[in-house]
Design a protein around this motif. Structure first.
Motif, mmCIF file in Angstrom:
data_model
loop_
_atom_site.group_PDB
_atom_site.id
_atom_site.type_symbol
_atom_site.label_atom_id
_atom_site.label_comp_id
_atom_site.label_asym_id
_atom_site.label_seq_id
_atom_site.Cartn_x
_atom_site.Cartn_y
_atom_site.Cartn_z
ATOM 1 N N ALA A 77 0.878 -1.176 0.000
ATOM 2 C CA ALA A 77 0.000 0.000 0.000
ATOM 3 C C ALA A 77 0.912 1.222 0.000
ATOM 4 C CB ALA A 77 -0.896 0.000 1.222
ATOM 5 N N VAL A 78 0.729 2.103 -0.968
ATOM 6 C CA VAL A 78 1.589 3.267 -1.135
ATOM 7 C C VAL A 78 0.791 4.532 -0.839
ATOM 8 C CG1 VAL A 78 3.026 4.579 -2.742
ATOM 9 C CG2 VAL A 78 2.964 2.071 -2.876
ATOM 10 N N THR A 79 1.352 5.365 0.036
ATOM 11 C CA THR A 79 0.759 6.656 0.356
ATOM 12 C C THR A 79 1.768 7.735 0.020
ATOM 13 O OG1 THR A 79 -0.489 5.685 2.188
ATOM 14 C CG2 THR A 79 -0.242 8.088 2.184
ATOM 15 N N GLU A 80 1.377 8.649 -0.858
ATOM 16 C CA GLU A 80 2.249 9.778 -1.171
ATOM 17 C C GLU A 80 1.932 10.921 -0.214
ATOM 18 O OE1 GLU A 80 3.725 12.523 -4.928
ATOM 19 O OE2 GLU A 80 2.075 11.123 -5.212
ATOM 20 N N PHE A 81 2.980 11.623 0.247
ATOM 21 C CA PHE A 81 2.764 12.776 1.110
ATOM 22 C C PHE A 81 3.835 13.823 0.847
ATOM 23 C CE2 PHE A 81 5.981 10.652 3.504
ATOM 24 C CZ PHE A 81 6.551 11.581 4.355
ATOM 25 N N VAL A 82 3.536 15.047 1.267
ATOM 26 C CA VAL A 82 4.457 16.168 1.107
ATOM 27 C C VAL A 82 4.892 16.588 2.506
ATOM 28 C CG1 VAL A 82 4.730 18.526 0.260
ATOM 29 C CG2 VAL A 82 3.279 16.907 -0.992
ATOM 30 N N PRO A 83 6.161 16.337 2.875
ATOM 31 C CA PRO A 83 6.622 16.667 4.226
ATOM 32 C C PRO A 83 6.861 18.175 4.394
ATOM 33 C CG PRO A 83 8.412 15.717 2.959
ATOM 34 C CD PRO A 83 7.194 15.676 2.094
ATOM 35 N N THR A 84 5.854 18.876 4.871
ATOM 36 C CA THR A 84 5.973 20.317 5.046
ATOM 37 C C THR A 84 6.562 20.705 6.401
ATOM 38 O OG1 THR A 84 3.682 20.391 5.789
ATOM 39 C CG2 THR A 84 4.094 20.834 3.450
ATOM 40 N N MET A 85 6.619 19.752 7.324
ATOM 41 C CA MET A 85 7.212 19.997 8.633
ATOM 42 C C MET A 85 8.074 18.796 8.987
ATOM 43 S SD MET A 85 5.346 20.852 12.253
ATOM 44 C CE MET A 85 4.526 22.268 11.538
ATOM 45 N N THR A 86 9.319 19.056 9.379
ATOM 46 C CA THR A 86 10.238 17.978 9.750
ATOM 47 C C THR A 86 11.074 18.405 10.942
ATOM 48 O OG1 THR A 86 12.078 18.766 8.402
ATOM 49 C CG2 THR A 86 10.506 17.291 7.316
ATOM 50 N N ALA A 87 11.665 17.435 11.592
ATOM 51 C CA ALA A 87 12.710 17.726 12.572
ATOM 52 C C ALA A 87 13.889 18.329 11.815
ATOM 53 C CB ALA A 87 13.132 16.447 13.287
ATOM 54 N N GLU A 88 14.700 19.103 12.497
ATOM 55 C CA GLU A 88 15.826 19.762 11.836
ATOM 56 C C GLU A 88 16.740 18.751 11.148
ATOM 57 O OE1 GLU A 88 17.561 22.801 10.148
ATOM 58 O OE2 GLU A 88 15.803 22.993 11.435
ATOM 59 N N ALA A 89 16.920 17.584 11.752
ATOM 60 C CA ALA A 89 17.790 16.565 11.172
ATOM 61 C C ALA A 89 17.271 16.068 9.817
ATOM 62 C CB ALA A 89 17.952 15.393 12.130
ATOM 63 N N LEU A 90 15.992 16.264 9.540
ATOM 64 C CA LEU A 90 15.380 15.817 8.296
ATOM 65 C C LEU A 90 15.031 16.984 7.369
ATOM 66 C CD1 LEU A 90 12.989 13.139 9.810
ATOM 67 C CD2 LEU A 90 15.228 12.774 8.750
ATOM 68 N N SER A 91 15.574 18.132 7.630
ATOM 69 C CA SER A 91 15.199 19.333 6.866
ATOM 70 C C SER A 91 15.497 19.236 5.394
ATOM 71 C CB SER A 91 15.850 20.583 7.470
ATOM 72 O OG SER A 91 17.268 20.497 7.339
ATOM 73 N N ALA A 92 16.462 18.420 4.992
ATOM 74 C CA ALA A 92 16.762 18.261 3.569
ATOM 75 C C ALA A 92 15.585 17.663 2.813
ATOM 76 C CB ALA A 92 18.000 17.389 3.376
ATOM 77 N N TRP A 93 14.693 16.972 3.505
ATOM 78 C CA TRP A 93 13.565 16.313 2.863
ATOM 79 C C TRP A 93 12.289 17.155 2.958
ATOM 80 C CZ3 TRP A 93 15.753 13.040 -0.015
ATOM 81 C CH2 TRP A 93 16.886 12.378 0.425
ATOM 82 N N ARG A 94 12.364 18.307 3.581
ATOM 83 C CA ARG A 94 11.203 19.167 3.762
ATOM 84 C C ARG A 94 10.828 19.824 2.441
ATOM 85 N NH1 ARG A 94 12.911 23.262 7.756
ATOM 86 N NH2 ARG A 94 13.089 21.402 9.071
ATOM 87 N N ALA A 95 9.540 19.825 2.125
ATOM 88 C CA ALA A 95 9.047 20.478 0.901
ATOM 89 C C ALA A 95 9.155 21.992 1.063
ATOM 90 C CB ALA A 95 7.620 20.071 0.636
ATOM 91 N N GLN A 96 9.481 22.650 -0.016
ATOM 92 C CA GLN A 96 9.596 24.120 0.019
ATOM 93 C C GLN A 96 8.334 24.771 -0.447
ATOM 94 O OE1 GLN A 96 12.320 25.475 1.463
ATOM 95 N NE2 GLN A 96 12.956 23.373 1.787
#
Length: 96
Positions: A77-96
């Motif tokens: 089961a695949v769920t697509e999402f847009v990470p608009t909020m992340t921990a600082e350690a994951l900020s590279a993956w945060r959507a702009q």
């Protein structure tokens, strides 16, 4: 970004027989940057993948190559999402 939930459709004895090949598949796609995280669910009835694919079609193509999929041992089961909020350690993956 995608969350993939794997659900086993076979007894754990069959899953365990394919586990080395599945782990090699995981390592390959982690090294390529497609998979960011992977792990088993508790209770052990499947797994979770966090994927960063160019698009859904690219992810689906990779999932079809998973030894679990090829042997008919799991559903996905695949769920697509847009990470608009992340921990600082994951900020590279945060959507702009």
């Amino acid at each position: 970004m995608f969350i993939v939930t794997l659900n086993y459709t076979a007894p754990l004895e069959r899953i365990d027989a394919y586990l080395p090949a599945h782990r090699a598949w995981l390592q390959e796609h982690t090294a390529r940057g497609l998979l960011l995280m992977a792990g088993r669910k508790e209770p052990r009835d499947g797994g979770i993948l966090v994927a960063h694919a160019a698009d859904r079609a690219a992810l689906d193509a990779a999932l079809r190559d998973d030894p679990f999929a090829q042997a008919g041992l799991a559903t996905y089961a695949v769920t697509e999402f847009v990470p608009t909020m992340t921990a600082e350690a994951l900020s590279a993956w945060r959507a702009q």
